[in-house]
Design an enzyme around this catalytic site. Structure first.
Site, PDB file in Angstrom:
ATOM      1  N   THR A  97      43.984  35.146  28.877  1.00 32.61           N
ATOM      2  CA  THR A  97      44.882  35.416  27.695  1.00 32.61           C
ATOM      3  C   THR A  97      46.103  35.210  27.756  1.00 32.61           C
ATOM      4  OG1 THR A  97      45.412  37.775  29.320  1.00 32.61           O
ATOM      5  CG2 THR A  97      43.673  37.201  27.243  1.00 32.61           C
TER       6      THR A  97
ATOM      7  N   LYS B   9      57.480  44.634  35.029  1.00 35.61           N
ATOM      8  CA  LYS B   9      57.876  43.890  36.033  1.00 35.61           C
ATOM      9  C   LYS B   9      58.588  42.678  35.997  1.00 35.61           C
ATOM     10  CE  LYS B   9      52.900  43.385  36.478  1.00 35.61           C
ATOM     11  NZ  LYS B   9      51.509  42.428  35.731  1.00 35.61           N
TER      12      LYS B   9
ATOM     13  N   ASP C  36      46.562  41.247  38.620  1.00 39.44           N
ATOM     14  CA  ASP C  36      47.259  41.415  37.461  1.00 39.44           C
ATOM     15  C   ASP C  36      46.460  41.276  36.531  1.00 39.44           C
ATOM     16  OD1 ASP C  36      48.786  40.711  34.892  1.00 39.44           O
ATOM     17  OD2 ASP C  36      49.037  38.602  35.873  1.00 39.44           O
ATOM     18  N   LEU C  37      45.419  41.472  34.673  1.00 39.08           N
ATOM     19  CA  LEU C  37      45.093  40.283  33.955  1.00 39.08           C
ATOM     20  C   LEU C  37      45.749  38.870  33.389  1.00 39.08           C
ATOM     21  CD1 LEU C  37      42.109  41.799  32.437  1.00 39.08           C
ATOM     22  CD2 LEU C  37      43.987  42.276  30.318  1.00 39.08           C
ATOM     23  N   ASP C  38      46.441  39.417  32.663  1.00 38.51           N
ATOM     24  CA  ASP C  38      46.407  38.219  32.046  1.00 38.51           C
ATOM     25  C   ASP C  38      46.895  36.876  33.041  1.00 38.51           C
ATOM     26  OD1 ASP C  38      46.446  39.323  29.339  1.00 38.51           O
ATOM     27  OD2 ASP C  38      48.230  40.148  29.827  1.00 38.51           O
TER      28      ASP C  38
ATOM     29  N   GLU D 276      48.870  37.738  40.753  1.00 42.99           N
ATOM     30  CA  GLU D 276      49.476  37.129  40.234  1.00 42.99           C
ATOM     31  C   GLU D 276      49.506  35.731  39.289  1.00 42.99           C
ATOM     32  OE1 GLU D 276      51.386  37.967  37.793  1.00 42.99           O
ATOM     33  OE2 GLU D 276      51.527  40.717  37.688  1.00 42.99           O
ATOM     34  N   ASP D 277      50.252  35.880  38.428  1.00 42.05           N
ATOM     35  CA  ASP D 277      50.481  34.429  37.834  1.00 42.05           C
ATOM     36  C   ASP D 277      51.670  34.473  37.139  1.00 42.05           C
ATOM     37  OD1 ASP D 277      49.928  35.743  35.775  1.00 42.05           O
ATOM     38  OD2 ASP D 277      49.057  33.752  34.006  1.00 42.05           O
TER      39      ASP D 277
ATOM     40  N   LYS E 148      55.435  35.150  30.908  1.00 43.58           N
ATOM     41  CA  LYS E 148      54.437  36.141  32.136  1.00 43.58           C
ATOM     42  C   LYS E 148      54.844  36.947  32.669  1.00 43.58           C
ATOM     43  CE  LYS E 148      51.836  31.719  31.871  1.00 43.58           C
ATOM     44  NZ  LYS E 148      51.550  30.561  32.663  1.00 43.58           N
TER      45      LYS E 148
ATOM     46  N   SER F 131      48.422  45.578  35.540  1.00 48.33           N
ATOM     47  CA  SER F 131      49.105  44.311  34.149  1.00 48.33           C
ATOM     48  C   SER F 131      49.623  45.873  33.091  1.00 48.33           C
ATOM     49  CB  SER F 131      47.874  44.227  33.109  1.00 48.33           C
ATOM     50  OG  SER F 131      47.976  43.662  32.351  1.00 48.33           O
ATOM     51  N   ALA F 132      51.177  44.792  32.613  1.00 41.86           N
ATOM     52  CA  ALA F 132      51.894  45.258  31.741  1.00 41.86           C
ATOM     53  C   ALA F 132      50.925  45.546  30.661  1.00 41.86           C
ATOM     54  CB  ALA F 132      53.071  44.012  31.793  1.00 41.86           C
TER      55      ALA F 132
HETATM   56  C1  G6P Z   1      51.400  40.776  30.321  1.00 39.41           C
HETATM   57  C2  G6P Z   1      51.740  39.188  29.935  1.00 39.41           C
HETATM   58  C3  G6P Z   1      52.889  39.639  29.129  1.00 39.41           C
HETATM   59  C4  G6P Z   1      52.604  40.451  27.535  1.00 39.41           C
HETATM   60  C5  G6P Z   1      52.756  42.016  28.118  1.00 39.41           C
HETATM   61  C6  G6P Z   1      52.490  43.044  27.269  1.00 39.41           C
HETATM   62  O1  G6P Z   1      51.630  41.132  31.764  1.00 39.41           O
HETATM   63  O2  G6P Z   1      51.479  38.381  30.803  1.00 39.41           O
HETATM   64  O3  G6P Z   1      52.522  37.651  28.378  1.00 39.41           O
HETATM   65  O4  G6P Z   1      53.837  40.180  27.583  1.00 39.41           O
HETATM   66  O5  G6P Z   1      51.495  41.901  29.052  1.00 39.41           O
HETATM   67  O6  G6P Z   1      51.524  42.789  26.814  1.00 39.41           O
HETATM   68  P1  G6P Z   1      50.692  43.055  25.629  1.00 39.41           P
HETATM   69  O7  G6P Z   1      49.495  42.804  25.819  1.00 39.41           O
HETATM   70  O8  G6P Z   1      50.889  44.685  25.386  1.00 39.41           O
HETATM   71  O9  G6P Z   1      51.550  43.146  24.550  1.00 39.41           O
HETATM   72 MG    MG Z   2      49.443  37.664  34.603  1.00 42.37          MG
END
Ligand code: G6P
Ligand code: MG
Length: 220
Positions: free
Chosen positions: A17, A145, A9-11, A169-170, A45, A114-115
């Site tokens: 972030t 997710k 996962d990224l964030d 994943e966090d 999240k 990542s989403a």
């Molecule tokens: C990640 C983050 C979420 C965020 C989602 C969409 O999964 O953990 O907090 O809402 O991405 O991100 P975006 O940058 O497309 O709004």
């Molecule tokens: Mg995350």
């Protein structure tokens, strides 16, 4: 079955972030006249932008139409962009680069799952593109997710089966997505929040592939 790839996962896993998402949502909530706490933020999240907005509006007990929702989402994203466009490679979380270097040297493939629709922007800002063989982000998936779509797509692009990939994943929703897709998962963060993961690490600092792999096998 042996692990052939790690999907990150990224964030909140690769870069911090998650705090910028939180600040941007908090500001939107404040503008709408209610408070939004860090505890509330756990529910967002890993969750897509529009679904996150729905949860936020439920918390604030606000009802609105689709047009306003798009405006709110845009306003949150503009705030978020202000933060991420200032990011530098210093914001890569501690230990991440050495872990990526180590697994790549061991010929374990790497993917981003990542989403976020902003994942590409962030990877560019922190100069991490070259570390990932495959990138699946919010521009490539339709289901948020805990649906496993993002990780399944990454596995397909890697040409591997879910059981050959390990997900980092966090977010609770992310661990559920991994489980739903048949992936082993490592929670990155707090044991209390991520208890359904196969293993939880506080972060990557001081963590080697051997640590992760040996501990995982114990749980099998
Ligand atoms: C990640 C983050 C979420 C965020 C989602 C969409 O999964 O953990 O907090 O809402 O991405 O991100 P975006 O940058 O497309 O709004
Ligand atoms: Mg995350």
């Amino acid at each position: 079955m042996d692990i052939k790839a790690c999907i990150f996962d990224l964030d909140g896993v690769i870069v911090d972030t998650a705090k910028y998402h939180y600040l941007a949502w908090k500001e939107l909530a404040r503008g709408l006249g209610f408070d939004f706490t860090e505890k509330d933020n756990e529910q967002l999240k890993g969750v897509s932008r529009m679904r996150s907005l729905d949860i936020l509006l439920e918390i604030g007990n606000k009802k609105t139409d689709e047009e306003m929702k798009l405006k709110y989402a845009e306003s949150k994203n503009n705030k978020y962009l202000e933060y991420i466009l200032k990011m530098t490679p210093d914001e890569i979380l501690p230990g991440v680069i050495s872990f990526l270097d180590e697994i790549r040297a061991l010929h374990i493939q790497t993917a981003l799952g990542s989403a976020s629709k902003n994942a590409g922007t962030i990877l560019n800002r922190v100069k991490l593109n070259k570390y990932f063989d495959v990138v699946v982000d919010g521009t490539k998936v339709n289901k948020a997710k805990p649906d496993p779509e993002v990780f399944i797509k990454a596995a397909v692009e890697l040409n591997l089966l879910p059981e050959q990939c390990l997900v980092f994943e966090d977010a609770q929703a992310g661990i559920e997505a991994a489980i739903n897709g048949g992936f082993k998962s490592i929670g990155v963060g707090s044991e209390n929040i991520l208890q359904n993961a196969d293993l939880v690490i506080p972060g990557f600092e001081g963590i080697t592939w051997k640590d992760v792999y040996e501990k995982l096998r114990i749980t099998e």
